[in-house]
Design an enzyme around this catalytic site. Structure first.
Site, mmCIF file in Angstrom:
data_model
loop_
_atom_site.group_PDB
_atom_site.id
_atom_site.type_symbol
_atom_site.label_atom_id
_atom_site.label_comp_id
_atom_site.label_asym_id
_atom_site.label_seq_id
_atom_site.Cartn_x
_atom_site.Cartn_y
_atom_site.Cartn_z
ATOM 1 N N ARG A 51 0.818 -1.216 0.000
ATOM 2 C CA ARG A 51 0.000 0.000 0.000
ATOM 3 C C ARG A 51 0.854 1.268 0.000
ATOM 4 O O ARG A 51 0.443 2.296 -0.542
ATOM 5 C CB ARG A 51 -0.902 0.011 1.239
ATOM 6 C CG ARG A 51 -1.934 -1.115 1.296
ATOM 7 C CD ARG A 51 -3.207 -0.755 0.545
ATOM 8 N NE ARG A 51 -4.229 -1.778 0.691
ATOM 9 C CZ ARG A 51 -5.170 -1.776 1.632
ATOM 10 N NH1 ARG A 51 -5.206 -0.783 2.510
ATOM 11 N NH2 ARG A 51 -6.068 -2.732 1.695
ATOM 12 N N ASP A 157 -16.102 10.175 6.136
ATOM 13 C CA ASP A 157 -15.043 9.176 6.032
ATOM 14 C C ASP A 157 -13.725 9.860 6.358
ATOM 15 O O ASP A 157 -13.607 11.091 6.250
ATOM 16 C CB ASP A 157 -14.997 8.558 4.631
ATOM 17 C CG ASP A 157 -14.319 7.189 4.626
ATOM 18 O OD1 ASP A 157 -15.036 6.168 4.636
ATOM 19 O OD2 ASP A 157 -13.069 7.135 4.627
#
Length: 287
Positions: A51, A157
Site C-alpha cells: 500500500r 469518512d
C-alpha cells in the site's frame, strides 16, 4: 525400510525494492493507530508494504525508515493524509448487507407517521459513496406517493479521496449492476463514457465531509434518526470501539437506530446500546 529425512524448507527472503524492517513496520503500526485508531495485525506487513511503496517512489525516498521519518517531521504533515488514505480499506457496494434497508425504510415511515417533518441519517464510514446513495434511495422509496418529510444524509469518512468519488456519484457499470431491478434507470444517468452518475435528487440529499471517528471533537451539531457505522470498527481495538460508541449515544435520537456490520458485536457497550435485531442497536434503557 529407511525413512526419508524430514523436509526442511529454506526461509524465503523476498527481494524488496525498498528496505522494510520489522522496526519500520512497528513504527507504521503505531502511527496509523494514533491517527486513525486502526489496529494492524502483525500479519499485515506485506499488505502495508504494497500500500505504501507507491508513496515512497513518488516522494523519491530510499527506504521505509526515511518515509516514516518524513511522516514524523514538520514537512511531512501534508503526507499524513496520503498515508492514511493508503492504509484504509474501502470495500463497499450498493445495498451491502441488504437486510438493513427494509428496517431503515420501516423506521423512517414510523418516524414520519409520528409527525417528524425532517429525517436525518449519518453514514459514518461512507467510503466511495455506495452506502449513502443506497440510504438515499431507500429513503425515497419509503415515500413513493405524495408529500414526504425532508430527508438529509451526512456521509463521512477519514479518506479524502473516496469522499471526492462519493461527491461526484459516478460509478462503472459493474457497480451499478448490483442495484435492485429498475433502480439504475430511475436513480442514475448513463454518461457518454459508459459510466453512471447518481441523479441530482440523490446527490442533493447527501453532504460528504471528512471526519475521523477517533478524534475527540466531531463537527456534528444535530441528532440523527439513524446512524450507519458498518464494517469499520472491526479495525479498532475494544477501547477505541467503546469510545466511539459512547460518542454515538448523544447523537442518536431517543428512538433512533444504530446499524453496524455483520461481524461486529458491541455487547460490552450495554450501558449505551442494546441489540434490537440482526446487527441493529437502539438506546439502552436508562437505569
Amino acid at each position: 525400510m529407511n525413512k526419508l529425512p524430514p523436509l526442511v524448507l529454506p526461509k524465503v527472503e523476498f527481494n524488496r525494492e525498498f528496505s522494510f524492517s520489522d522496526a519500520d513496520f512497528e513504527r507504521i503500526r503505531k502511527l496509523i493507530y494514533k491517527e486513525a485508531g486502526i489496529s494492524l495485525n502483525p500479519s499485515k506487513k506485506d499488505m502495508v508494504y504494497g500500500r505504501l511503496v507507491r508513496r515512497i517512489r513518488e516522494l523519491k525516498l530510499a527506504t521505509f525508515a526515511a518515509y516514516v521519518d518524513y511522516l514524523e517531521s514538520v514537512a511531512g504533515k501534508r503526507e499524513f493524509e496520503q498515508f492514511v488514505n493508503a492504509l484504509t480499506t474501502n470495500l463497499t457496494f450498493f445495498f451491502r448487507e441488504e437486510h438493513h434497508f427494509p428496517i431503515l425504510a420501516d423506521h423512517l415511515k414510523q418516524r414520519a407517521a409520528a409527525g417528524a417533518s425532517e429525517l436525518s441519517i449519518w453514514c459514518a464510514a461512507s467510503s466511495t459513496g455506495e452506502e449513502p446513495y443506497s440510504l438515499a434511495i431507500t429513503a425515497l422509496e419509503a415515500f413513493p406517493h405524495g408529500s414526504k418529510p425532508a430527508i438529509s444524509i451526512i456521509a463521512t469518512d477519514l479518506d479524502t479521496s473516496v469522499l471526492e468519488t462519493g461527491r461526484k456519484g459516478i460509478y462503472p457499470e459493474d457497480k451499478i449492476a448490483r442495484l435492485p431491478p429498475g433502480h439504475a434507470h430511475k436513480y442514475f444517468d448513463k454518461l457518454p463514457d459508459g459510466n453512471y452518475q447518481a441523479k441530482a435528487v440523490l446527490r442533493n440529499m447527501i453532504t460528504f465531509q471528512r471526519l475521523n471517528l477517533i478524534e475527540n471533537n466531531w463537527a456534528l451539531r444535530k441528532q440523527f434518526d439513524a446512524i450507519f457505522c458498518r464494517n469499520v470498527m472491526i479495525y479498532f481495538d475494544r477501547d477505541t470501539q467503546f469510545a466511539v460508541l459512547k460518542k454515538f449515544a448523544p447523537l442518536l435520537k431517543p428512538d433512533g437506530l444504530l446499524f453496524v456490520g455483520h461481524s461486529e458485536n458491541f455487547y460490552f457497550a450495554s450501558d449505551y446500546f442494546q441489540l434490537r435485531g440482526k446487527t441493529v442497536y437502539q438506546h439502552a434503557p436508562k437505569k
